[in-house]
Design an enzyme around this catalytic site. Structure first.
Site, PDB file in Angstrom:
ATOM      1  N   ASN A   1     -55.918  16.731  -4.765  1.00 20.38           N
ATOM      2  CA  ASN A   1     -55.686  15.080  -4.653  1.00 20.38           C
ATOM      3  C   ASN A   1     -56.449  14.285  -3.725  1.00 20.38           C
ATOM      4  O   ASN A   1     -56.110  14.995  -2.956  1.00 20.38           O
ATOM      5  CB  ASN A   1     -53.813  15.271  -4.594  1.00 20.38           C
ATOM      6  CG  ASN A   1     -52.895  15.993  -6.030  1.00 20.38           C
ATOM      7  OD1 ASN A   1     -53.566  15.831  -6.918  1.00 20.38           O
ATOM      8  ND2 ASN A   1     -52.194  16.457  -4.735  1.00 20.38           N
TER       9      ASN A   1
ATOM     10  N   ASP B   1     -47.076  26.271   0.737  1.00 18.86           N
ATOM     11  CA  ASP B   1     -46.622  24.657   0.637  1.00 18.86           C
ATOM     12  C   ASP B   1     -45.374  24.627   0.804  1.00 18.86           C
ATOM     13  O   ASP B   1     -44.128  25.490   0.704  1.00 18.86           O
ATOM     14  CB  ASP B   1     -46.504  23.793  -0.563  1.00 18.86           C
ATOM     15  CG  ASP B   1     -47.248  22.582  -0.836  1.00 18.86           C
ATOM     16  OD1 ASP B   1     -47.888  22.043  -0.596  1.00 18.86           O
ATOM     17  OD2 ASP B   1     -45.524  22.091  -0.259  1.00 18.86           O
TER      18      ASP B   1
ATOM     19  N   VAL C   1     -51.744  13.760   2.237  1.00 18.91           N
ATOM     20  CA  VAL C   1     -51.927  14.671   3.407  1.00 18.91           C
ATOM     21  C   VAL C   1     -53.263  13.932   3.885  1.00 18.91           C
ATOM     22  O   VAL C   1     -54.350  15.238   3.276  1.00 18.91           O
ATOM     23  CB  VAL C   1     -51.581  16.106   4.143  1.00 18.91           C
ATOM     24  CG1 VAL C   1     -52.549  16.075   5.351  1.00 18.91           C
ATOM     25  CG2 VAL C   1     -50.655  15.923   3.756  1.00 18.91           C
TER      26      VAL C   1
ATOM     27  N   HIS D   1     -57.580  19.648   0.941  1.00 15.46           N
ATOM     28  CA  HIS D   1     -56.363  21.344   0.722  1.00 15.46           C
ATOM     29  C   HIS D   1     -56.676  20.818  -0.815  1.00 15.46           C
ATOM     30  O   HIS D   1     -56.869  20.185  -1.823  1.00 15.46           O
ATOM     31  CB  HIS D   1     -55.130  20.688   1.242  1.00 15.46           C
ATOM     32  CG  HIS D   1     -54.279  19.425   0.747  1.00 15.46           C
ATOM     33  ND1 HIS D   1     -54.707  17.949   1.116  1.00 15.46           N
ATOM     34  CD2 HIS D   1     -53.507  18.613   0.142  1.00 15.46           C
ATOM     35  CE1 HIS D   1     -54.007  17.156   0.527  1.00 15.46           C
ATOM     36  NE2 HIS D   1     -53.311  18.294   0.091  1.00 15.46           N
TER      37      HIS D   1
HETATM   38  P1  5GP Z   1     -51.283  16.512  -1.315  1.00 16.06           P
HETATM   39  O1  5GP Z   1     -49.687  15.301  -1.929  1.00 16.06           O
HETATM   40  O2  5GP Z   1     -51.552  15.565  -0.648  1.00 16.06           O
HETATM   41  O3  5GP Z   1     -52.107  16.723  -2.906  1.00 16.06           O
HETATM   42  O4  5GP Z   1     -50.325  17.278  -0.968  1.00 16.06           O
HETATM   43  C1  5GP Z   1     -50.286  17.575   0.667  1.00 16.06           C
HETATM   44  C2  5GP Z   1     -48.582  18.769   0.380  1.00 16.06           C
HETATM   45  O5  5GP Z   1     -48.636  19.343   1.702  1.00 16.06           O
HETATM   46  C3  5GP Z   1     -47.593  18.844   0.151  1.00 16.06           C
HETATM   47  O6  5GP Z   1     -47.571  19.820  -1.912  1.00 16.06           O
HETATM   48  C4  5GP Z   1     -46.925  19.106   0.783  1.00 16.06           C
HETATM   49  O7  5GP Z   1     -45.317  19.654   0.256  1.00 16.06           O
HETATM   50  C5  5GP Z   1     -46.881  19.634   1.842  1.00 16.06           C
HETATM   51  N1  5GP Z   1     -46.767  20.218   3.271  1.00 16.06           N
HETATM   52  C6  5GP Z   1     -46.540  18.550   3.991  1.00 16.06           C
HETATM   53  N2  5GP Z   1     -46.214  18.826   5.113  1.00 16.06           N
HETATM   54  C7  5GP Z   1     -46.075  20.166   5.182  1.00 16.06           C
HETATM   55  C8  5GP Z   1     -46.125  21.255   6.242  1.00 16.06           C
HETATM   56  O8  5GP Z   1     -45.330  20.396   7.287  1.00 16.06           O
HETATM   57  N3  5GP Z   1     -45.825  22.556   5.926  1.00 16.06           N
HETATM   58  C9  5GP Z   1     -46.702  23.144   4.633  1.00 16.06           C
HETATM   59  N4  5GP Z   1     -46.637  24.129   4.639  1.00 16.06           N
HETATM   60  N5  5GP Z   1     -47.100  22.452   3.808  1.00 16.06           N
HETATM   61  C10 5GP Z   1     -46.825  20.802   3.927  1.00 16.06           C
END
Ligand code: 5GP
Length: 112
Positions: free
Chosen positions: A85, A28, A94, A98
């Site tokens: 999530n 992440d 996103v 994931h």
């Molecule tokens: P969510 O909040 O949707 O469960 O998790 C999305 C995750 O994607 C977040 O923890 C965020 O830090 C990670 N993330 C967002 N954009 C990027 C990116 O461009 N590269 C990587 N490696 N992680 C990302």
């Protein structure tokens, strides 16, 4: 196209830690623990809430990948948390399914 699809296509860089024909695991960009890895299906699935019985094998692969990543990154003994999530109240940001794998520090419960 989401940022995760671009990572899967190698259009933007990521620190990839594990991969097979169906899933990709990478660190992440904004880690919430010393180890914070995201595991994504290569096929586009928006979120857990939109999966169906047809996704049974893929969902199983994601959890087995979480275990494999945890073993590879030396979390098996110390422990780790696996988080998905799904939707606004969970803080999903996103829209590409994931699995978060977090470890190498004690994690509070309940989550915020
Ligand atoms: P969510 O909040 O949707 O469960 O998790 C999305 C995750 O994607 C977040 O923890 C965020 O830090 C990670 N993330 C967002 N954009 C990027 C990116 O461009 N590269 C990587 N490696 N992680 C990302």
């Amino acid at each position: 196209m989401t940022i995760f699809e671009k990572i899967i296509r190698r259009e933007i860089p990521a620190d990839i830690v594990w991969e097979d024909e169906d899933v990709l695991a990478f660190r992440d960009v904004n880690p919430q623990a010393p180890v914070h890895v995201l595991i994504v299906p290569k096929r586009v699935v928006p979120r857990l809430a939109e999966t169906t019985e047809a996704d049974q094998a893929l969902l199983g692969k994601l959890l087995l990948a979480a275990r494999a990543v945890a073993e590879k990154l030396d979390l098996a003994t110390s422990g780790y948390r696996v988080v998905i999530n799904s939707g606004p109240d969970a803080g999903e940001t996103v829209p590409h399914l994931h699995v978060h794998v977090l470890g190498k520090r004690p994690l509070a419960w309940p989550p915020g």
